[in-house]
Design an enzyme around this catalytic site. Structure first.
Site, short mmCIF file in Angstrom:
data_model
loop_
_atom_site.label_atom_id
_atom_site.label_comp_id
_atom_site.label_asym_id
_atom_site.label_seq_id
_atom_site.Cartn_x
_atom_site.Cartn_y
_atom_site.Cartn_z
N GLU A 52 0.86 -1.18 0.00
CA GLU A 52 0.00 0.00 0.00
C GLU A 52 0.90 1.24 0.00
OE1 GLU A 52 -3.84 1.66 2.51
OE2 GLU A 52 -2.19 0.77 3.64
N LYS A 124 -9.79 0.85 -2.45
CA LYS A 124 -9.94 0.39 -1.07
C LYS A 124 -11.34 0.70 -0.54
CE LYS A 124 -7.48 0.89 3.37
NZ LYS A 124 -6.35 1.62 3.99
N CYS A 165 -4.90 -3.33 2.91
CA CYS A 165 -4.63 -2.98 4.29
C CYS A 165 -5.81 -3.17 5.24
CB CYS A 165 -4.05 -1.57 4.37
SG CYS A 165 -3.15 -1.24 5.91
#
Length: 294
Positions: A52, A124, A165
């Protein structure tokens, strides 16, 4: 950080995770990433993943907005496309900030095919809005627009599910990807040192065991120019929960040989992906003792 050489086939391939300590200089971060991608390709990796925030680690909003560019004409994307084509690899940029509005960004993954074309994009979904105490506060949703689509993409060896993440803490997303046919789930991250020490290994192994997929998680590690400290420990995990490759806290490359037949073996032993049941959550109330005695 290396494994024994294994020739790529329809069921076996070599995966590599690029671990970084990205800073505030986009061009330098891209150059560092491309160099490590080259190291991975030199070790015969067919799939290479970066963490990330590959291109920029920045918490200051004004700096972040100034340094982030739209997708169209993006020099970083052009460099990564060229790296994928030059090395003839599947290159997965774990995430980078992309400008999608005047003051709005996406935290977006890019999967490049070996010819340099973009094979998949993923924004995300779950925003990292947390207060870890002692002044360590993160409010990702202030600058970033959350994604709304889970993404799965075809690789030569099976389907790859994409996450980033904080998505790691949401098992429903991972199970949905597995149910959609994922053999591998990517979890590129920039986990904080605090949360990494407490939860990183446990969460990643749990997601692998629950979904019976290989988990591939490249990480940021070390103390960054912006003062943030990340945990590192990039991990490759088998569908049985075994750690096949692990990094430390320094930049480098983690290599693992992936045998997709392991997925079938594990799913034959414990076919939990076929055992879902529909259920309701109800609130039970205490029955008076005299009612039970009747």
């Amino acid at each position: 950080m290396t494994a024994s050489p294994q020739a790529a086939s329809k069921s076996v391939f070599r995966a590599a995770l690029v671990q970084m300590c990205a800073g505030r200089d986009v061009a330098r971060n891209v150059a560092d990433a491309v160099a490590l991608i080259g190291e991975a390709a030199a070790q015969q990796a067919a799939y290479v993943q970066t963490p990330e925030c590959t291109t920029l680690m920045e918490v200051d909003t004004e700096r972040l907005m100034a340094e982030t560019k739209p997708e169209a004409g993006n020099a970083s994307l052009a460099a990564f496309s060229q790296a994928a084509a030059d090395k003839k690899i599947w290159l997965h940029i774990g995430s980078m900030a992309v400008k999608i509005g005047e003051r709005r960004l996406a935290n977006r993954s890019y999967l490049f095919a070996p010819n340099g074309d973009v094979s998949a994009r993923y924004d995300k979904i779950h925003m990292f809005d947390v207060d870890l105490g002692k002044g360590e506060v993160y409010s990702e949703s202030v600058n970033y627009q959350a994604g709304s689509n889970a993404v799965i993409s075809e690789l030569p060896w099976g389907r790859l599910g994409l996450t980033i993440c904080y998505d790691l803490r949401f098992p429903a997303l991972h199970r949905a990807l597995a149910k959609a046919g994922a053999s591998f789930i990517a979890g590129p991250a920039a986990f904080t040192r605090i949360t990494g020490e407490a939860h990183w290994h446990t969460l990643l192994r749990a997601r692998a065991i629950e979904t019976e997929t290989f988990i591939l998680a490249a990480a940021q590690g070390g103390r960054h120019e912006n003062g943030r400290e990340t945990f590192g420990h990039s991990l490759i995990i088998s569908p049985w929960g075994e750690i096949l490759g692990e990094g430390g806290t320094e930049p480098g490359v983690v290599i693992g040989d992936i045998d997709t037949q392991r997925i079938d073996e594990v799913r034959r032993k414990i076919p939990s992906l076929t055992h879902d049941r529909v259920f309701s959550v109800v609130e039970e109330r205490v029955s008076p003792l005299e009612t039970i005695r009747k």
